[in-house]
Every structure is written in structure tokens, then in C-alpha cells.
Design a protein around this motif. Sequence first.
Motif, short mmCIF file in Angstrom:
data_model
loop_
_atom_site.label_atom_id
_atom_site.label_comp_id
_atom_site.label_asym_id
_atom_site.label_seq_id
_atom_site.Cartn_x
_atom_site.Cartn_y
_atom_site.Cartn_z
N GLU A 1 4.39 -24.18 -58.42
CA GLU A 1 4.64 -22.92 -59.14
C GLU A 1 4.16 -23.04 -60.59
OE1 GLU A 1 5.61 -20.29 -57.49
OE2 GLU A 1 5.71 -21.58 -55.72
N LYS A 2 4.42 -24.23 -61.16
CA LYS A 2 4.04 -24.43 -62.57
C LYS A 2 2.51 -24.46 -62.70
CE LYS A 2 4.71 -27.31 -66.63
NZ LYS A 2 3.31 -27.20 -66.97
N LYS B 1 1.19 -20.97 -62.48
CA LYS B 1 1.49 -20.23 -63.71
C LYS B 1 0.54 -20.69 -64.83
CE LYS B 1 4.35 -17.95 -66.63
NZ LYS B 1 3.54 -18.10 -67.80
N ASP C 1 -2.07 -18.44 -66.93
CA ASP C 1 -2.04 -18.38 -68.40
C ASP C 1 -3.40 -18.77 -68.97
OD1 ASP C 1 0.57 -17.73 -68.24
OD2 ASP C 1 1.36 -19.68 -68.91
#
Length: 232
Positions: free
Chosen positions: A169-170, A173, A177
Motif C-alpha cells: 500500500e505504501k 501511495k 505521489d
Amino acid sequence: MATAIAIDGPAGAGKSTIAKKIAQKLGMVYVDTGAMYRAMGLYFHRLGIEPGEGERIGRLADQAEVSIAYEDGKQQVYLNGENVTSLIRAEEAGNMASAVSVYPQVRRLLVRQQQKLASVQNVVMDGRDIGTVVLPEADVKIFLTASARVRAERRCEDLKNRGLPCDMEKVEKDIEDRDWRDTHRAESPLRQAEDAILVDTSDMTIDQVVDRIITLYREKTAGSLETKKKEV
Ligand code: DC
């Protein structure tokens, strides 16, 4: 005159794996420009400089000497004489690279170096601004992409293969970004050059992508030879 293939696209689209293979098959030199921005990122990180400190980054950029060399056919990246090749692959180095690459002083330095490299040898160069800024006259320009999810899965696979942990998930993300920063910065944002060919790799194997780009390159260069013959 040297010949060039420019490959641009977002993080994790497979640019470096594909560019490396194409270079090998065509006997050209692979230039990974992201590695140069990563070395710059490492330089500022070591100085304890935060990404937002534009004035200091601009002032200190030309004290970082980033160079690349080829040892046993592999690209090595040097920062002020130190081989930092293995240090610049961490996720933090990538994020820091994206953050410092917004500054014109950093870009100007590295773009000049990349153009010099391409003027003396045949290159397959990958990055974000190769087709638009660094090598606008490249023989073939490719814009390589894949969905953010697929790119995150690939990044995790890569980290796992190197025995490193991965928080899916990180990573996804971070990719989103980074995409946003890379496409919205004022200086040389990531965008597809008008004459670049879009290749979505989400459902393609590496070899399929490599073959497609080599075919495009051969068609293009055979075409320009024909045109030259006609002109003579
Ligand atoms: O391709 P990479 O993930 O190694 O690149 C790291 C960062 O460097 C990326 O987020 C944006 C920046 N970069 C750039 O601005 N221009 C390039 N030609 C290559 C990379």
C-alpha cells in the motif's frame, strides 16, 4: 553521428530493465538518468538538507560531481569520487531524487552531462525528460507506462528479490505521489513528447516490449536511410 533511443515514463513502468536489454541487443550504451538524480538526492540527504530548502539546494548543487562509468558492462554511479551505485536504490533515495529534481540548478547540471554522453556514443537513455528536453532529436522516442497498481507490484517483487521488505500500500501511495510531483513540477515535467510512441506495459512481458521497441527503431532508422538515399 550518434544514434539514440529515448525512453521516458513514470517510476516502475519497466524503463531500466527494458532499456538495458535493448542496449545489449543493439550494441548501444544504456544511460540511466534516474541514477544521476538519485546520486544528487543522496548528496543532499547526507548534508541533512530537506527537500524544501530550494535556496540551499540551488547554491550547493554544483559541488556534487555526479558521473557514470561502465565496469564489466555495468553502469556505476559516482558521487564526488565515491561509488554509490548500491546506495541509491533504496526507496528513500528515489523519493529524495524526485524531490530535488524539481530544481533548475540540479536539472541543468545533469542535462548537460547527459547530452555530452549521447554526443559521443550510441545510447538508449531513460528518464522523464529525455524525449522532450535532453535528446529532442532522438531517432525513436518511447513513452512507457503501466497502471500504478501494476507498477507497485513490480517494485515489491523487485524489493523482495533483493531480500528487502515491502509494504504494497505504501509503495503504491509513494508511486502516486511521485507521479504527481514528476508531472506537476514547473521545470521539465514528465510528459509524453508529441512525437513519442505510447507503450502501455501493464499486460506485456518484458520481451514483448523489448521486441516492439527494437522493431520501431529499425523501421524508423531504415525509413530515415531511405529518405537520405532519396535526398542524395
Ligand atoms: O527513474 P528513477 O525512479 O530512478 O528516478 C528517480 C527520480 O529522479 C524520479 O522520481 C524523477 C527524477 N528524474 C528526473 O526528474 N528526470 C530524469 N531524467 C530521471 C529521473
